[in-house]
Design a protein around this motif. Structure first.
Motif, PDB file in Angstrom:
ATOM      1  N   PRO A  64       0.811  -1.224   0.000  1.00 10.14           N
ATOM      2  CA  PRO A  64       0.000   0.000   0.000  1.00 10.14           C
ATOM      3  C   PRO A  64       0.846   1.276   0.000  1.00 10.14           C
ATOM      4  O   PRO A  64       0.463   2.273  -0.612  1.00 10.14           O
ATOM      5  CB  PRO A  64      -0.826  -0.126   1.285  1.00 10.14           C
ATOM      6  N   ALA A  65       2.000   1.247   0.684  1.00  9.44           N
ATOM      7  CA  ALA A  65       2.877   2.421   0.698  1.00  9.44           C
ATOM      8  C   ALA A  65       3.426   2.705  -0.697  1.00  9.44           C
ATOM      9  O   ALA A  65       3.479   3.862  -1.139  1.00  9.44           O
ATOM     10  CB  ALA A  65       4.022   2.213   1.696  1.00  9.44           C
ATOM     11  N   VAL A  66       3.848   1.661  -1.396  1.00 14.57           N
ATOM     12  CA  VAL A  66       4.323   1.826  -2.778  1.00 14.57           C
ATOM     13  C   VAL A  66       3.218   2.422  -3.642  1.00 14.57           C
ATOM     14  O   VAL A  66       3.433   3.376  -4.409  1.00 14.57           O
ATOM     15  CB  VAL A  66       4.797   0.479  -3.359  1.00 14.57           C
ATOM     16  N   GLN A  67       2.011   1.863  -3.537  1.00 14.26           N
ATOM     17  CA  GLN A  67       0.898   2.329  -4.360  1.00 14.26           C
ATOM     18  C   GLN A  67       0.523   3.777  -4.031  1.00 14.26           C
ATOM     19  O   GLN A  67       0.187   4.563  -4.933  1.00 14.26           O
ATOM     20  CB  GLN A  67      -0.289   1.386  -4.176  1.00 14.26           C
ATOM     21  N   THR A  68       0.599   4.145  -2.759  1.00 10.87           N
ATOM     22  CA  THR A  68       0.311   5.525  -2.356  1.00 10.87           C
ATOM     23  C   THR A  68       1.334   6.485  -2.948  1.00 10.87           C
ATOM     24  O   THR A  68       0.986   7.563  -3.454  1.00 10.87           O
ATOM     25  CB  THR A  68       0.298   5.644  -0.822  1.00 10.87           C
ATOM     26  N   LEU A  69       2.612   6.109  -2.916  1.00 17.97           N
ATOM     27  CA  LEU A  69       3.653   6.959  -3.499  1.00 17.97           C
ATOM     28  C   LEU A  69       3.486   7.081  -5.008  1.00 17.97           C
ATOM     29  O   LEU A  69       3.743   8.144  -5.588  1.00 17.97           O
ATOM     30  CB  LEU A  69       5.037   6.401  -3.155  1.00 17.97           C
ATOM     31  N   LEU A  70       3.045   6.001  -5.656  1.00 20.21           N
ATOM     32  CA  LEU A  70       2.771   6.071  -7.099  1.00 20.21           C
ATOM     33  C   LEU A  70       1.657   7.073  -7.380  1.00 20.21           C
ATOM     34  O   LEU A  70       1.770   7.920  -8.275  1.00 20.21           O
ATOM     35  CB  LEU A  70       2.380   4.688  -7.636  1.00 20.21           C
ATOM     36  N   VAL A  71       0.571   6.985  -6.601  1.00 20.04           N
ATOM     37  CA  VAL A  71      -0.567   7.898  -6.787  1.00 20.04           C
ATOM     38  C   VAL A  71      -0.124   9.352  -6.659  1.00 20.04           C
ATOM     39  O   VAL A  71      -0.549  10.219  -7.437  1.00 20.04           O
ATOM     40  CB  VAL A  71      -1.676   7.592  -5.752  1.00 20.04           C
ATOM     41  N   ARG A  72       0.732   9.621  -5.687  1.00 19.88           N
ATOM     42  CA  ARG A  72       1.106  11.003  -5.396  1.00 19.88           C
ATOM     43  C   ARG A  72       2.163  11.555  -6.344  1.00 19.88           C
ATOM     44  O   ARG A  72       2.502  12.733  -6.283  1.00 19.88           O
ATOM     45  CB  ARG A  72       1.597  11.104  -3.947  1.00 19.88           C
ATOM     46  N   ASN A  73       2.716  10.704  -7.205  1.00 14.42           N
ATOM     47  CA  ASN A  73       3.771  11.155  -8.114  1.00 14.42           C
ATOM     48  C   ASN A  73       3.436  10.961  -9.585  1.00 14.42           C
ATOM     49  O   ASN A  73       4.328  11.040 -10.433  1.00 14.42           O
ATOM     50  CB  ASN A  73       5.091  10.438  -7.774  1.00 14.42           C
ATOM     51  N   VAL A  74       2.153  10.694  -9.890  1.00 16.78           N
ATOM     52  CA  VAL A  74       1.719  10.587 -11.292  1.00 16.78           C
ATOM     53  C   VAL A  74       0.426  11.383 -11.464  1.00 16.78           C
ATOM     54  O   VAL A  74      -0.295  11.635 -10.503  1.00 16.78           O
ATOM     55  CB  VAL A  74       1.500   9.118 -11.733  1.00 16.78           C
TER      56      VAL A  74
END
Length: 401
Positions: free
Chosen positions: A323-333
């Motif tokens: 979930p942390a990886v996916q959250t960082l993806l959301v916030r950087n695309v």
């Protein structure tokens, strides 16, 4: 209630039934291969590995394509496609008459997969950014719950109703996911894209503010799945090696395999909410470091109880990492390419599912069971070092803008 909250609740149930459906088949796939007429030990090992891996290999290849289609046509459509397609593929597996048919149908299942990443992308595109960590972590508990309950339900049905019944019930559960998606999930109209407006794969990465960070997060996703998969092939054998006189190795192995899921259920929403407050990247780095330490510790255990305790502790980190990886993806695309990025990330996840068991089996054959845990810890440490460097570079670059 806000639309994104209704969708989150609805998608949670869809992901739960999908995780339940998939996980209740996998532990008993070798038994089904044997039932289809494969008898020798070597052939059984080969076909079990092939029928397991082909689904993930095909999924890794097609995930970016489904992600691109989701950005253009909508994510609800992709959820309906995945749930209905997998239901049909699994239903047909119940009627396979030889191992080649099962192998091809497992490949078809990989072609139609993608419910959970599209569910993540749907929630990520609708939830307020400051609550995305909590929302994606909460959604991850659906799959975790399904993965815990699936083998128990599948084992009960396999023992009392037969292996083919497991496939029939699994197909039925996926149709429940289809129905939940069709009736309860609402997605706003997507702006139509002309052919000239559709981004190529190169243009997708050119549109990202920090492409190196995104690629590093993809690799981290693969490493997380590799960690989960590397121990799988040797877990029961390692437990038997530590407790050779035990007469309930199968039950003990199942229990020790499941305990990380229990602690992950506890930690996922809490660490997701904490990440929203103190920074998701800090949570990711901390949990990766904890995982490395725990894998090193597992190489020194002398009893199944010690291994169970360490795997329970590992689950607290496990529940937060993806979930942390996916959250960082959301916030950087940007939202325009969210589906594509989640599709690429899912490809790396599937690659981890393939590479992990192969690495575990290879290391145990060459050096012994304990070295599997050491090798896994070293892979996590190398990834942690690279991710830490990338995050520092991204932070420095953002300060200069």
């Amino acid at each position: 209630m806000e639309k994104w909250k209704i969708n989150l609740i609805s998608v949670w149930f869809g992901c739960f039934f999908t995780g339940l459906a998939i996980s209740q088949i996998l532990p008993f796939l070798p038994l089904y291969v044997a039932q289809l007429g494969v008898t020798s030990h070597e052939a059984l090992s080969l076909w079990s590995g092939l029928t397991f891996s082909i689904t993930f290999l095909v999924s890794a290849i097609v995930s970016p394509m489904w992600g691109s289609l989701a950005d253009r046509k909508g994510r609800k459509l992709m959820l309906l496609r995945a749930s209905a397609g997998m239901a049909v593929a699994i239903l047909l597996q119940a009627f396979a008459s030889n191992v080649w048919q099962l192998f091809l149908l497992r490949g078809l299942m990989g072609l139609t997969s993608g419910y959970i990443p599209n569910a993540m992308a749907l929630v990520a595109s609708q939830v307020p950014r400051d609550r995305s960590g909590w929302a994606l972590s909460t959604l991850s508990t659906a799959q975790i719950s399904g993965v815990i309950a699936g083998p128990l339900l599948g084992g009960f049905m396999a023992d009392h109703l037969g292996l083919r019944t497991v496939f029939l019930v699994t197909a039925g559960l996926l149709m429940v996911s289809f129905t939940v998606t069709l009736l309860l999930i609402h997605e706003g109209a997507r702006p139509a894209q002309t052919k000239s407006e559709r981004l190529s794969g190169k243009a997708v990465f050119a549109s990202l503010p920090y492409p190196k960070l995104i690629i590093s997060l993809f690799v981290t996703t693969m490493v997380i799945q590799l960690c989960n998969g590397s121990v799988g092939p040797i877990l029961a054998l390692f437990i038997k090696n530590m407790a050779p006189d035990s007469n309930n190795i199968a039950f003990m192995s199942g229990l020790i395999a499941a305990v990380p899921g229990i602690s992950a259920l506890i930690s996922a929403p809490r660490l997701g909410r904490l990440g929203d407050r103190i920074g998701t990247s800090r949570i990711l780095v901390a949990t990766l470091a904890a995982a490395a330490v725990l894998f090193f510790a597992m190489s020194f255990v002398t009893s199944p109880v010690q291994l169970a305790v360490l795997r329970f502790l590992l689950g607290f980190a496990d529940g937060a990492m993806l979930p942390a990886v996916q959250t960082l993806l959301v916030r950087n695309v940007s939202e325009q390419v969210t589906g594509r990025i989640f599709g690429y990330n899912q490809s790396f996840m599937y690659l981890g599912n393939v590479v992990g068991p192969l690495m575990g089996a290879g290391v145990s054959a060459m050096a012994g069971y304990r070295w599997v845990f050491i090798a896994t810890a070293l892979v996590v440490l190398v990834n942690l070092w690279h991710l830490g460097r990338t995050l520092k570079q991204q932070k420095a670059a953002s300060k200069t803008i």
